[in-house]
Scaffold this motif. Sequence first.
Motif, short mmCIF file in Angstrom:
data_model
loop_
_atom_site.label_atom_id
_atom_site.label_comp_id
_atom_site.label_asym_id
_atom_site.label_seq_id
_atom_site.Cartn_x
_atom_site.Cartn_y
_atom_site.Cartn_z
N LEU A 55 -6.04 14.78 8.97
CA LEU A 55 -7.33 14.10 9.14
C LEU A 55 -7.34 12.76 8.41
N THR A 56 -6.70 12.71 7.25
CA THR A 56 -6.61 11.44 6.52
C THR A 56 -5.79 10.43 7.32
N TYR A 57 -4.68 10.88 7.88
CA TYR A 57 -3.84 10.01 8.71
C TYR A 57 -4.63 9.48 9.90
N SER A 58 -5.41 10.34 10.52
CA SER A 58 -6.20 9.93 11.69
C SER A 58 -7.21 8.85 11.33
N VAL A 59 -7.89 9.04 10.20
CA VAL A 59 -8.89 8.06 9.78
C VAL A 59 -8.23 6.72 9.44
N VAL A 60 -7.12 6.77 8.71
CA VAL A 60 -6.44 5.54 8.30
C VAL A 60 -5.91 4.77 9.52
N THR A 61 -5.25 5.46 10.44
CA THR A 61 -4.70 4.77 11.60
C THR A 61 -5.80 4.21 12.51
N ARG A 62 -6.91 4.93 12.63
CA ARG A 62 -7.98 4.46 13.50
C ARG A 62 -8.74 3.30 12.85
N TYR A 63 -8.97 3.37 11.54
CA TYR A 63 -9.78 2.36 10.87
C TYR A 63 -8.99 1.09 10.58
N PHE A 64 -7.77 1.24 10.06
CA PHE A 64 -7.01 0.07 9.63
C PHE A 64 -6.12 -0.51 10.72
N PHE A 65 -5.59 0.35 11.60
CA PHE A 65 -4.65 -0.13 12.60
C PHE A 65 -5.18 -0.06 14.02
N LYS A 66 -6.40 0.41 14.17
CA LYS A 66 -7.05 0.51 15.48
C LYS A 66 -6.21 1.31 16.47
N VAL A 67 -5.58 2.37 15.97
CA VAL A 67 -4.75 3.24 16.80
C VAL A 67 -5.39 4.62 16.85
N PRO A 68 -6.09 4.93 17.92
CA PRO A 68 -6.74 6.25 18.01
C PRO A 68 -5.72 7.35 18.31
N THR A 69 -6.01 8.52 17.86
CA THR A 69 -5.18 9.69 18.15
C THR A 69 -6.02 10.73 18.87
N ASP A 70 -5.39 11.51 19.72
CA ASP A 70 -6.13 12.49 20.51
C ASP A 70 -5.75 13.93 20.18
N TRP A 71 -4.98 14.12 19.12
CA TRP A 71 -4.47 15.45 18.81
C TRP A 71 -4.95 16.00 17.48
N GLN A 72 -5.47 15.12 16.60
CA GLN A 72 -5.73 15.55 15.23
C GLN A 72 -6.87 16.58 15.14
N ASP A 73 -7.91 16.41 15.97
CA ASP A 73 -9.04 17.33 15.87
C ASP A 73 -8.64 18.77 16.22
N GLU A 74 -7.95 18.91 17.35
CA GLU A 74 -7.58 20.26 17.77
C GLU A 74 -6.51 20.86 16.86
N ALA A 75 -5.58 20.04 16.40
CA ALA A 75 -4.58 20.55 15.47
C ALA A 75 -5.24 21.04 14.19
N SER A 76 -6.21 20.29 13.71
CA SER A 76 -6.92 20.69 12.49
C SER A 76 -7.76 21.95 12.71
N VAL A 77 -8.46 22.01 13.84
CA VAL A 77 -9.28 23.18 14.14
C VAL A 77 -8.41 24.42 14.29
N PHE A 78 -7.28 24.29 14.96
CA PHE A 78 -6.38 25.43 15.13
C PHE A 78 -5.91 25.95 13.77
N MET A 79 -5.54 25.03 12.88
CA MET A 79 -5.08 25.46 11.56
C MET A 79 -6.20 26.08 10.75
#
Length: 200
Positions: A55-79
């Motif tokens: 989740l930290t990686y997702s926030v950093v990449t989306r906020y600082f590098f404008k690179v959205p990810t589509d897998w972090q939410d489900e991966a986190s929920v599954f875990m």
Amino acid sequence: MSHGFELESSNANANQPPDQQVTGGLGVVVRGLNFINRSIVNLSMGAMLLTALILTYSVVTRYFFKVPTDWQDEASVFMLIGVTFFSAAYVQSYRGHIGIEVLSSILPPLVNRLRLLLVDVVSAVFCSFFAWKSWTLFHEAWVDGQTTSSTFAPPLWIPYAMMAFGVSLLALQIIVQILVSLSGGNSTKLKSGTAHEVAP
């Protein structure tokens, strides 16, 4: 309310589940189950840490590098699903699930022990039914190839399998504790000297 931290601290094995002191064949089963529970909890702690990093990686990449990810939410929920259900049996081994004890202080000791045994039996029946339905969901998701509706689309058998395994382990833990209680084992001793109620 009751929780596992009320377990008698003066005991030499206070850092072990109460059932750890059971002897004989049932004691072997109890200690084996406790080993499995501890191993799973260690794995769950690692999964929690990994979830935080994802989740930290997702926030950093989306906020600082404008690179959205589509897998972090489900991966986190599954875990988190795995952590929640895998840890349930470990918590139950300490009788750490939340329980309401309105009646425990006013009922005679014998009646209170019978009440606690009834609660355990009902909990075991419920968890066994829950486990059966979870394995049914897992089988359907596996056979039908079900996935989530996102673009990442991970298979749904993964969370169903974790849920089914975790609840099955919880049901087994409760059944073992019922057997310990019926055999005269001391699986519900508290600091106050009274047993406490378990809610799955």
